[in-house]
Motif scaffolding. Structure first.
Motif, PDB file in Angstrom:
ATOM      1  N   THR A 149       9.124  -0.296  -7.702  1.00  0.00           N
ATOM      2  CA  THR A 149       7.699  -0.247  -7.440  1.00  0.00           C
ATOM      3  C   THR A 149       7.198  -0.072  -8.877  1.00  0.00           C
ATOM      4  O   THR A 149       7.923   0.639  -9.813  1.00  0.00           O
TER       5      THR A 149
ATOM      6  N   GLU B  15       7.991  -5.077   2.746  1.00  0.00           N
ATOM      7  CA  GLU B  15       8.427  -5.270   1.408  1.00  0.00           C
ATOM      8  C   GLU B  15       9.411  -6.529   1.415  1.00  0.00           C
ATOM      9  O   GLU B  15       9.509  -7.320   0.227  1.00  0.00           O
TER      10      GLU B  15
ATOM     11  N   THR C 222      12.432   3.865   1.719  1.00  0.00           N
ATOM     12  CA  THR C 222      10.923   3.146   1.083  1.00  0.00           C
ATOM     13  C   THR C 222      10.964   2.988  -0.113  1.00  0.00           C
ATOM     14  O   THR C 222      11.365   3.792  -0.997  1.00  0.00           O
ATOM     15  N   GLU C 223      10.309   2.005  -0.582  1.00  0.00           N
ATOM     16  CA  GLU C 223      10.199   1.798  -2.165  1.00  0.00           C
ATOM     17  C   GLU C 223       9.549   2.796  -2.564  1.00  0.00           C
ATOM     18  O   GLU C 223       9.533   3.159  -3.784  1.00  0.00           O
ATOM     19  N   ARG C 224       8.404   3.575  -2.147  1.00  0.00           N
ATOM     20  CA  ARG C 224       7.672   4.638  -2.285  1.00  0.00           C
ATOM     21  C   ARG C 224       8.477   6.011  -2.298  1.00  0.00           C
ATOM     22  O   ARG C 224       8.098   7.241  -2.521  1.00  0.00           O
TER      23      ARG C 224
ATOM     24  N   GLU D 278       4.598   0.825   3.799  1.00  0.00           N
ATOM     25  CA  GLU D 278       4.838   1.566   2.480  1.00  0.00           C
ATOM     26  C   GLU D 278       4.877   3.035   2.711  1.00  0.00           C
ATOM     27  O   GLU D 278       5.548   3.672   2.140  1.00  0.00           O
ATOM     28  N   GLU D 279       3.893   3.524   3.540  1.00  0.00           N
ATOM     29  CA  GLU D 279       3.727   4.992   3.860  1.00  0.00           C
ATOM     30  C   GLU D 279       2.871   5.195   4.881  1.00  0.00           C
ATOM     31  O   GLU D 279       2.048   4.523   5.253  1.00  0.00           O
TER      32      GLU D 279
ATOM     33  N   ASP E  99       3.138  -6.748  -5.439  1.00  0.00           N
ATOM     34  CA  ASP E  99       2.307  -7.014  -4.486  1.00  0.00           C
ATOM     35  C   ASP E  99       0.840  -7.605  -4.822  1.00  0.00           C
ATOM     36  O   ASP E  99       0.300  -8.679  -4.479  1.00  0.00           O
TER      37      ASP E  99
END
Length: 300
Positions: free
Chosen positions: A246, A190, A276-278, A138-139, A38
């Motif tokens: 990430t 993403e 998700t990536e997180r 993301e969150e 990012d």
């Protein structure tokens, strides 16, 4: 592979507009740079926003000291290539000064300690706006954030007291000692980030691609073994083929098993992902409101 270039161009145009708004409204902005995908996109957007001039604000990395070596190597190369100014602030310095206390135990991480280092740096260097690469997908706490996120004199964020942003009008008014976090990638996903990286042919750290690494499992997470993160209590380290979705502090950034060795492979993998990536970040799992609590305190 075909990308929806008109969609990416619209997102790019919006982000560039926001960057130029910051340059016009604020006296001393800074771009927070982690070496992750990012922030890499943010650097490219800043280049385009102010071309042919150089990026008119420095990049700042809050270094926990527990980063992936590949990320630090990439950071230094990118900064050199684009001719940007880099400021590095160390969490270790905050520990040495007694500003923060290092966590103990097998789950100890310096990730949350970055907040104090960041706020001290903003105050010391008198930055009045800090670009971040956070995205709303993301969150759940980040989904609440505006493009211009006001922070009070203590660097704190109040999710219940945010300013409206109608018709792309951004209110950057602030009192002395306050600052703004600005998130030009708020409307990106993403997938958008990866497709933009592919369309722009941007370099990224090698840890985003499949590779063999010493990995051990802890609480369902695949963690990379290092000099400061080792298996304990029967945990077994073994060579596994993984990549990272990430980039962050190694102590709380989990790997995923993957054979994605090209950008096209990564895009296909992201399209099929249901987490998700997180989802692989231990710091987000400490409580149901972990990210929001950290953001209120001044986190990225």
């Amino acid at each position: 592979m075909h990308y929806n270039l008109s969609h990416l161009k619209q997102l790019e145009s919006e982000a560039i507009f926001i960057m130029r708004e910051v340059a016009s409204q604020f006296d001393k902005p800074v771009l927070l740079f982690s070496g992750g995908k990012d922030s890499i996109v943010m650097v490219r957007l800043a280049q385009k926003a102010f071309w042919p001039a150089r990026i008119p604000f420095p990049l700042m990395h809050i270094d926990t000291g527990h980063n992936f070596a590949e990320t630090i190597e990439f950071r230094d190369k990118l900064v050199s290539d684009v001719g940007a100014e880099l400021i590095v602030k160390l969490v270790q310095d905050s520990i040495d000064k007694g500003r923060v206390v290092e966590e103990k135990g097998i789950n100890a991480s310096r990730n949350s300690l970055q907040t104090t280092t960041l706020l001290d740096a903003i105050e010391e260097l008198q930055f009045d706006a800090a670009f971040g690469g956070a995205r709303r997908d993301e969150e759940k706490a980040r989904a609440k954030e505006r493009f211009f996120s006001h922070r009070d004199e203590f660097g704190q964020w109040d999710p219940k007291n945010q300013r409206p942003e109608l018709w792309n009008l951004f209110n950057g008014r602030k009192n002395f000692g306050e600052h703004f976090r600005v998130f030009p990638l708020s409307n990106w996903t993403e997938m958008d980030v990866w497709q933009y990286i592919a369309a722009e042919n941007l370099d990224i750290p090698s840890i985003y691609f499949s590779h063999t690494r010493k990995i051990f499992e802890r609480h369902g997470m695949l963690l990379a073994e290092s000099s400061f993160l080792k298996p304990v209590h029967g945990e077994k380290s073994e060579d596994r083929v993984v990549r990272f979705r990430t980039v962050g502090d190694m102590t709380c950034t989990g790997a995923v098993e993957s054979i994605a060795s090209t950008l096209e492979d990564i895009i296909q993998e992201v399209a099929a992902a249901r987490v998700t990536e997180r989802g692989g970040r231990a710091d987000d799992k400490r409580s149901d409101s972990a990210m929001e609590d950290r953001k209120k305190q001044g986190y990225f």
